[in-house]
Write an enzyme that holds these catalytic residues in place. Structure first.
Site, PDB file in Angstrom:
ATOM      1  N   ASP A 242       0.908  -1.277   0.073  1.00 40.77           N
ATOM      2  CA  ASP A 242      -0.085   0.134  -0.014  1.00 40.77           C
ATOM      3  C   ASP A 242       0.911   1.400  -0.006  1.00 40.77           C
ATOM      4  O   ASP A 242       0.462   2.267   0.310  1.00 40.77           O
ATOM      5  CB  ASP A 242      -0.675   0.051   1.261  1.00 40.77           C
ATOM      6  N   GLU A 243       1.888   1.163  -0.356  1.00 46.21           N
ATOM      7  CA  GLU A 243       2.912   2.230  -0.496  1.00 46.21           C
ATOM      8  C   GLU A 243       3.230   2.781  -1.771  1.00 46.21           C
ATOM      9  O   GLU A 243       4.129   3.845  -2.223  1.00 46.21           O
ATOM     10  CB  GLU A 243       4.233   2.072   0.271  1.00 46.21           C
TER      11      GLU A 243
END
Length: 298
Positions: A242-243
């Protein structure tokens, strides 16, 4: 040359005319826009849409130009004529033919709202892509997908079979010459190795307004914090969960009366439209990477 974002639009009257898209990035210098325009005109092409952006923080310049080209022009032929400009400004550039639709594979699990939305937009020609099939770790959506005449690849996965499942997935990607993978609420985390091998080619929809509420059950996390806005984020997948670089986001107002299930129901609509926009931007070559961020020419 330090230009702020700009845009010029016209349109072609002849649907048979070849249309190309040029995207480029380089260190900012004077004369880039003029040099690009001159090179396009010198090859008897006509600009239909142009947008550019100068990032003051990095000193980088980004540009997207959509133009009509004479009969017989190909990306390779245009690149040969554009080469002096490319070398003069040390550009990274891509030239694509808008009539050649990228090959797209969608992956989903049990939640089908994003998958169904993508199928509808593809079937109604709102997404310019060659839909090569759907991969799922469940059988839930087989009938829906096969009703559209698309292949459905059932690839169950457990911790013990994850390596073998990802190897089969990678083989499918290579065999089908897949250019973009869309994770339409595919509820399995891709391994670091697979994420690295496919970097820049996988778009995920996260049911939260990142960077808040990462990981599992973001609506429950949001409910526990009493938030007044919920959202969704479409981003490129990297090895860092999720980066990855964010492409598109949207939000919707909620209130204290809503349960986590109510929030999830409202979130499904946000997720579908955010993912569809992100996929379209990618297909239309509107996204350029700027380190860990994106430049998106909407």
């Amino acid at each position: 040359m330090g230009l702020c974002p700009g845009r010029l639009r016209t349109r072609t009257e002849d649907p048979a005319v070849t249309e190309l898209v040029l995207t480029l990035s380089c260190i900012d210098r004077k004369g880039i826009v003029g040099a690009v325009g001159s090179s396009i005109a010198a090859q008897d092409c006509n600009i239909l849409e142009s947008a550019q952006y100068f990032d003051r923080a990095s000193g980088s310049f980004f540009m997207r130009v959509h133009f009509a080209a004479p009969d017989g022009m190909t990306p390779e032929r245009f690149r040969a004529g554009f080469r002096p400009t490319l070398l003069a400004y040390d550009m990274e550039a891509e030239i694509t033919d808008t009539s050649v639709r990228p090959r797209v594979l969608v992956m989903a699990s049990m939640a089908g709202h994003c998958l169904n939305d993508l199928l509808y937009r593809w079937r109604t020609d709102r997404l310019p892509m060659n839909f090569v099939g759907v991969v799922s770790n469940h059988e839930t959506w087989r009938a829906r997908v096969e009703n559209e005449g698309l292949p459905y690849h059932y690839m169950p996965v457990t911790p013990a079979t994850k390596a073998a499942q990802e190897a089969a997935l990678l083989k499918l990607v290579e065999d089908e010459k897949v250019e973009l993978i869309v994770l339409a609420r595919y509820m399995q985390v891709l391994s670091d190795d697979l994420s690295r091998r496919l970097e820049g080619r996988v778009i995920n929809i996260h049911h939260s307004f990142l960077p808040s509420f990462k990981g599992a059950q973001p609506y429950h996390q949001a409910h526990a914090r009493g938030v007044k806005l919920i959202g969704a984020t479409a981003h490129y997948v990297t090895a860092d969960l999720d980066e990855g670089p964010i492409i598109e986001q949207d939000v919707e107002r909620i209130d204290h009366t809503m349960t986590p299930d109510d929030m999830a129901a409202a979130g499904r609509d946000i997720e579908s439209r955010v993912l569809a926009r992100a996929v379209r931007y990618h297909l239309e070559r509107r996204i350029l990477l700027n380190g860990d961020r994106t430049v998106v020419f909407r």
